[in-house]
Design a protein around this motif. Structure first.
Motif, PDB file in Angstrom:
ATOM      1  N   MET A  53      55.402  21.186  40.609  1.00 46.84           N
ATOM      2  CA  MET A  53      56.146  21.995  39.743  1.00 46.84           C
ATOM      3  C   MET A  53      55.220  23.042  39.478  1.00 46.84           C
ATOM      4  SD  MET A  53      57.751  20.689  36.172  1.00 46.84           S
ATOM      5  CE  MET A  53      57.800  22.090  34.899  1.00 46.84           C
ATOM      6  N   GLN A  54      55.767  24.392  39.435  1.00 46.68           N
ATOM      7  CA  GLN A  54      54.900  25.378  39.083  1.00 46.68           C
ATOM      8  C   GLN A  54      54.657  25.487  37.631  1.00 46.68           C
ATOM      9  OE1 GLN A  54      56.253  29.075  41.327  1.00 46.68           O
ATOM     10  NE2 GLN A  54      55.224  30.393  39.684  1.00 46.68           N
ATOM     11  N   LYS A  55      53.664  26.079  37.171  1.00 49.04           N
ATOM     12  CA  LYS A  55      53.352  26.417  35.696  1.00 49.04           C
ATOM     13  C   LYS A  55      53.883  27.657  35.490  1.00 49.04           C
ATOM     14  CE  LYS A  55      48.795  24.468  35.784  1.00 49.04           C
ATOM     15  NZ  LYS A  55      47.452  24.681  35.734  1.00 49.04           N
ATOM     16  N   ALA A  56      54.419  27.825  34.032  1.00 45.72           N
ATOM     17  CA  ALA A  56      54.950  29.258  33.759  1.00 45.72           C
ATOM     18  C   ALA A  56      53.986  30.147  33.324  1.00 45.72           C
ATOM     19  CB  ALA A  56      55.747  28.882  32.472  1.00 45.72           C
ATOM     20  N   ALA A  57      52.654  29.420  33.153  1.00 45.41           N
ATOM     21  CA  ALA A  57      51.470  30.320  32.730  1.00 45.41           C
ATOM     22  C   ALA A  57      50.199  29.680  33.346  1.00 45.41           C
ATOM     23  CB  ALA A  57      51.488  30.768  31.367  1.00 45.41           C
ATOM     24  N   VAL A  58      49.248  30.611  33.709  1.00 43.92           N
ATOM     25  CA  VAL A  58      47.952  30.031  33.986  1.00 43.92           C
ATOM     26  C   VAL A  58      47.034  30.950  33.126  1.00 43.92           C
ATOM     27  CG1 VAL A  58      48.557  29.512  36.244  1.00 43.92           C
ATOM     28  CG2 VAL A  58      48.020  31.634  36.012  1.00 43.92           C
ATOM     29  N   PRO A  59      45.811  30.049  32.763  1.00 44.04           N
ATOM     30  CA  PRO A  59      44.710  30.659  31.835  1.00 44.04           C
ATOM     31  C   PRO A  59      43.735  31.687  32.514  1.00 44.04           C
ATOM     32  CG  PRO A  59      44.172  28.448  32.605  1.00 44.04           C
ATOM     33  CD  PRO A  59      45.638  28.883  32.991  1.00 44.04           C
ATOM     34  N   TYR A  60      43.127  32.550  31.945  1.00 42.19           N
ATOM     35  CA  TYR A  60      42.252  33.490  32.341  1.00 42.19           C
ATOM     36  C   TYR A  60      41.360  32.598  33.357  1.00 42.19           C
ATOM     37  CZ  TYR A  60      43.547  36.671  28.793  1.00 42.19           C
ATOM     38  OH  TYR A  60      44.085  37.563  27.795  1.00 42.19           O
ATOM     39  N   GLY A  61      40.728  33.265  34.412  1.00 46.77           N
ATOM     40  CA  GLY A  61      39.725  32.387  35.402  1.00 46.77           C
ATOM     41  C   GLY A  61      40.351  31.474  36.253  1.00 46.77           C
ATOM     42  N   SER A  62      41.733  31.342  36.335  1.00 48.56           N
ATOM     43  CA  SER A  62      42.480  30.266  37.165  1.00 48.56           C
ATOM     44  C   SER A  62      42.696  31.171  38.589  1.00 48.56           C
ATOM     45  CB  SER A  62      43.888  30.034  36.696  1.00 48.56           C
ATOM     46  OG  SER A  62      43.626  29.319  35.887  1.00 48.56           O
TER      47      SER A  62
ATOM     48  N   TYR B 140      51.842  39.187  37.452  1.00 50.54           N
ATOM     49  CA  TYR B 140      51.339  38.319  36.338  1.00 50.54           C
ATOM     50  C   TYR B 140      51.360  39.284  34.935  1.00 50.54           C
ATOM     51  CZ  TYR B 140      49.725  35.236  39.855  1.00 50.54           C
ATOM     52  OH  TYR B 140      49.604  34.043  41.068  1.00 50.54           O
ATOM     53  N   ALA B 141      52.081  38.661  33.962  1.00 54.56           N
ATOM     54  CA  ALA B 141      52.195  39.410  32.647  1.00 54.56           C
ATOM     55  C   ALA B 141      51.189  38.666  31.695  1.00 54.56           C
ATOM     56  CB  ALA B 141      53.595  39.464  32.205  1.00 54.56           C
TER      57      ALA B 141
ATOM     58  N   CYS C 283      50.092  40.252  25.353  1.00 49.37           N
ATOM     59  CA  CYS C 283      50.777  41.365  25.028  1.00 49.37           C
ATOM     60  C   CYS C 283      51.621  41.878  26.022  1.00 49.37           C
ATOM     61  CB  CYS C 283      49.607  42.431  24.934  1.00 49.37           C
ATOM     62  SG  CYS C 283      48.640  42.765  26.534  1.00 49.37           S
ATOM     63  N   GLY C 284      51.774  41.265  27.290  1.00 46.96           N
ATOM     64  CA  GLY C 284      52.820  41.672  28.269  1.00 46.96           C
ATOM     65  C   GLY C 284      52.281  42.852  29.376  1.00 46.96           C
ATOM     66  N   TYR C 285      50.937  43.039  29.135  1.00 46.45           N
ATOM     67  CA  TYR C 285      50.397  43.956  30.193  1.00 46.45           C
ATOM     68  C   TYR C 285      50.518  43.227  31.724  1.00 46.45           C
ATOM     69  CZ  TYR C 285      46.618  46.270  33.116  1.00 46.45           C
ATOM     70  OH  TYR C 285      45.951  46.951  33.849  1.00 46.45           O
ATOM     71  N   GLU C 286      51.005  44.041  32.641  1.00 45.05           N
ATOM     72  CA  GLU C 286      51.325  43.515  33.915  1.00 45.05           C
ATOM     73  C   GLU C 286      49.988  43.586  34.900  1.00 45.05           C
ATOM     74  OE1 GLU C 286      55.022  44.128  35.633  1.00 45.05           O
ATOM     75  OE2 GLU C 286      55.922  43.641  33.909  1.00 45.05           O
ATOM     76  N   TYR C 287      49.693  42.600  35.605  1.00 48.15           N
ATOM     77  CA  TYR C 287      48.603  42.581  36.713  1.00 48.15           C
ATOM     78  C   TYR C 287      49.069  42.006  37.877  1.00 48.15           C
ATOM     79  CZ  TYR C 287      44.165  41.327  39.065  1.00 48.15           C
ATOM     80  OH  TYR C 287      43.311  40.817  39.751  1.00 48.15           O
TER      81      TYR C 287
ATOM     82  N   HIS D  77      44.730  38.647  21.050  1.00 49.68           N
ATOM     83  CA  HIS D  77      44.973  37.480  22.039  1.00 49.68           C
ATOM     84  C   HIS D  77      44.790  36.313  21.407  1.00 49.68           C
ATOM     85  CE1 HIS D  77      45.288  41.288  24.324  1.00 49.68           C
ATOM     86  NE2 HIS D  77      45.809  40.762  25.332  1.00 49.68           N
ATOM     87  N   SER D  78      45.575  35.219  21.411  1.00 48.13           N
ATOM     88  CA  SER D  78      45.194  33.938  21.141  1.00 48.13           C
ATOM     89  C   SER D  78      45.626  33.037  22.175  1.00 48.13           C
ATOM     90  CB  SER D  78      46.024  33.455  20.038  1.00 48.13           C
ATOM     91  OG  SER D  78      47.601  33.374  20.324  1.00 48.13           O
ATOM     92  N   LEU D  79      46.736  33.337  23.093  1.00 48.17           N
ATOM     93  CA  LEU D  79      47.007  32.434  24.254  1.00 48.17           C
ATOM     94  C   LEU D  79      46.024  32.602  25.598  1.00 48.17           C
ATOM     95  CD1 LEU D  79      50.888  32.878  24.166  1.00 48.17           C
ATOM     96  CD2 LEU D  79      49.384  31.092  23.292  1.00 48.17           C
ATOM     97  N   HIS D  80      45.287  33.503  25.809  1.00 43.92           N
ATOM     98  CA  HIS D  80      44.465  33.862  27.152  1.00 43.92           C
ATOM     99  C   HIS D  80      44.876  33.367  28.158  1.00 43.92           C
ATOM    100  CE1 HIS D  80      40.877  34.625  24.230  1.00 43.92           C
ATOM    101  NE2 HIS D  80      41.895  34.834  23.606  1.00 43.92           N
ATOM    102  N   ALA D  81      46.126  33.763  28.681  1.00 43.57           N
ATOM    103  CA  ALA D  81      46.845  33.344  29.840  1.00 43.57           C
ATOM    104  C   ALA D  81      47.750  34.465  30.404  1.00 43.57           C
ATOM    105  CB  ALA D  81      47.664  32.009  29.564  1.00 43.57           C
ATOM    106  N   TRP D  82      48.158  34.094  31.681  1.00 49.40           N
ATOM    107  CA  TRP D  82      49.135  34.964  32.401  1.00 49.40           C
ATOM    108  C   TRP D  82      50.218  34.414  32.822  1.00 49.40           C
ATOM    109  CZ3 TRP D  82      47.783  40.149  32.646  1.00 49.40           C
ATOM    110  CH2 TRP D  82      46.403  40.467  32.719  1.00 49.40           C
ATOM    111  N   ARG D  83      51.465  34.911  32.440  1.00 50.72           N
ATOM    112  CA  ARG D  83      52.651  34.447  32.752  1.00 50.72           C
ATOM    113  C   ARG D  83      53.104  34.898  34.195  1.00 50.72           C
ATOM    114  NH1 ARG D  83      56.107  36.864  29.313  1.00 50.72           N
ATOM    115  NH2 ARG D  83      56.538  38.360  30.887  1.00 50.72           N
ATOM    116  N   ILE D  84      53.458  33.835  34.911  1.00 50.53           N
ATOM    117  CA  ILE D  84      53.823  34.042  36.591  1.00 50.53           C
ATOM    118  C   ILE D  84      55.131  34.920  36.397  1.00 50.53           C
ATOM    119  CG2 ILE D  84      54.112  33.218  38.606  1.00 50.53           C
ATOM    120  CD1 ILE D  84      52.462  30.653  37.573  1.00 50.53           C
ATOM    121  N   LEU D  85      54.998  36.104  37.147  1.00 47.32           N
ATOM    122  CA  LEU D  85      56.316  37.080  37.361  1.00 47.32           C
ATOM    123  C   LEU D  85      56.681  36.778  38.759  1.00 47.32           C
ATOM    124  CD1 LEU D  85      55.475  40.307  35.237  1.00 47.32           C
ATOM    125  CD2 LEU D  85      56.690  38.377  34.434  1.00 47.32           C
ATOM    126  N   SER D  86      55.829  36.745  39.813  1.00 48.47           N
ATOM    127  CA  SER D  86      56.170  36.501  41.119  1.00 48.47           C
ATOM    128  C   SER D  86      55.005  35.874  41.533  1.00 48.47           C
ATOM    129  CB  SER D  86      56.424  38.001  41.717  1.00 48.47           C
ATOM    130  OG  SER D  86      55.366  38.856  41.717  1.00 48.47           O
TER     131      SER D  86
END
Length: 68
Positions: free
Chosen positions: A1-10, A17-18, A22-26, A45-54
């Motif tokens: 199963m794919q995660k919805a978000a991954v932490p910084y450094g993964s 990724y967003a 804050c929604g910044y896209e990378y 920033h409290s979550l320190h993670a990226w949401r997977i967009l593609s």
């Protein structure tokens, strides 16, 4: 199963990724570890993670396969 978000450094596959905070896209085009959000110093920033967009998200050799 794919995660919805991954932490910084993964280690991740290429994709877009967003920042969960804050929604910044990378986008990255090769397997690399995700950097911290460049707006980390400007906005709270409290979550320190990226949401997977593609893309597939976590690479097989992710150093944090179960999150942090």
């Amino acid at each position: 199963m794919q995660k919805a978000a991954v932490p910084y450094g993964s280690d991740v596959s290429s994709g877009t990724y967003a920042c969960c905070d804050c929604g910044y896209e990378y986008s990255n085009t090769s397997k690399t570890s995700l950097p911290p959000c460049p707006k980390l110093e400007e906005l709270p920033h409290s979550l320190h993670a990226w949401r997977i967009l593609s893309g597939r998200g976590d690479a097989v050799d992710d150093p944090y396969p179960n999150g942090r």
